[in-house]
Design a protein around this motif. Sequence first.
Motif, PDB file in Angstrom:
ATOM      1  N   GLY A  69      -4.592   3.781  -1.773  1.00 21.64           N
ATOM      2  CA  GLY A  69      -3.332   3.274  -1.247  1.00 21.64           C
ATOM      3  C   GLY A  69      -2.891   3.976   0.024  1.00 21.64           C
ATOM      4  O   GLY A  69      -2.356   3.344   0.943  1.00 21.64           O
TER       5      GLY A  69
ATOM      6  N   PHE B 299       0.827  -1.205   0.000  1.00 16.01           N
ATOM      7  CA  PHE B 299       0.000   0.000   0.000  1.00 16.01           C
ATOM      8  C   PHE B 299       0.863   1.257   0.000  1.00 16.01           C
ATOM      9  O   PHE B 299       0.582   2.222  -0.724  1.00 16.01           O
TER      10      PHE B 299
ATOM     11  N   SER C 221       1.109   4.097  -2.828  1.00 15.16           N
ATOM     12  CA  SER C 221       0.747   5.475  -2.512  1.00 15.16           C
ATOM     13  C   SER C 221       1.835   6.443  -2.968  1.00 15.16           C
ATOM     14  O   SER C 221       1.540   7.537  -3.454  1.00 15.16           O
TER      15      SER C 221
END
Length: 291
Positions: free
Chosen positions: A197, A43, A47
């Motif tokens: 994310g 994640f 991001s």
Amino acid sequence: MAVTTVPLQTNTLKAVLWMMGALASFTTMALAGRELTQEMSVFQALSFRSIICVAVLTGIAAFRRFEGIRTERIGLHLARNTVHFAGQFGWVYGLSLLPLAAVFSIEFTVPIWTAILAAMFLGEPFTRWRMIAVAMGFVGILIVVRPGAAMLDVAAFAVLGAAMAYAATYVFTRHMASTERPFAIVFWMNLIQLPLGLIPALTMWVTPSPENYIWIAAIGLGGLCSHWCVAHAMRHADAAVVAPMDFIRLPIIAVIGYLFYAEPWNPYVLIGGVLIFSGNMINLWGERRRR
């Protein structure tokens, strides 16, 4: 007022040069995903990619006075990019656990799933060429993962799911192409995926080490450059010329995996990848012949 269509000029050398840029970008993204996920969650890596892409695209949009990004189909954008984010997650997750060449081989099944989904949801004909490609693709997958072998694990299924998600994304894009501009599709893709994310990443945030800053930049810029290069390659040569170049990714990433990560040379991955890609090419040439 009639719209004048300017035919694209064929320039194979320019197509090759653009595809070299695409191959470098895809490979860089894969390496960045592998390196970053050794320190942080998938994640968080995604991001960072979205943050960089949104920053660059917002700058471009501001230069254009935000023309071309308005949409009245935000619901479709949300659906498309939720599915695409799931694909991105599965791909990067697979990179963190599987040999790099195996990830790329399974990823080559995207056109196969696209053909199936386009026939189901867009009414596109499921021709004999597509049937051959699907059959060869499934055999290729079995060779790569080899049921009963160590390759058959959660990560392999994650990458296979990512390929299906990418195929669904292409079907969404075809459906939206009549009303949405390409820049708008890319802009909303990154803007929507940023919170998808970032929110879970904040719950397990890790401060990146200084040596990973270069990989953070690589995963963001590589994501933008890869599709930009492929689009330009397609402008200078037919898909039948451009598509085979994409397969060069497999031996390149296999060599990189061997040299830098001591990943053993797996002939099954190469054989399966060749079979999957050959099915795609048969479908491409068969469709051109049919038309």
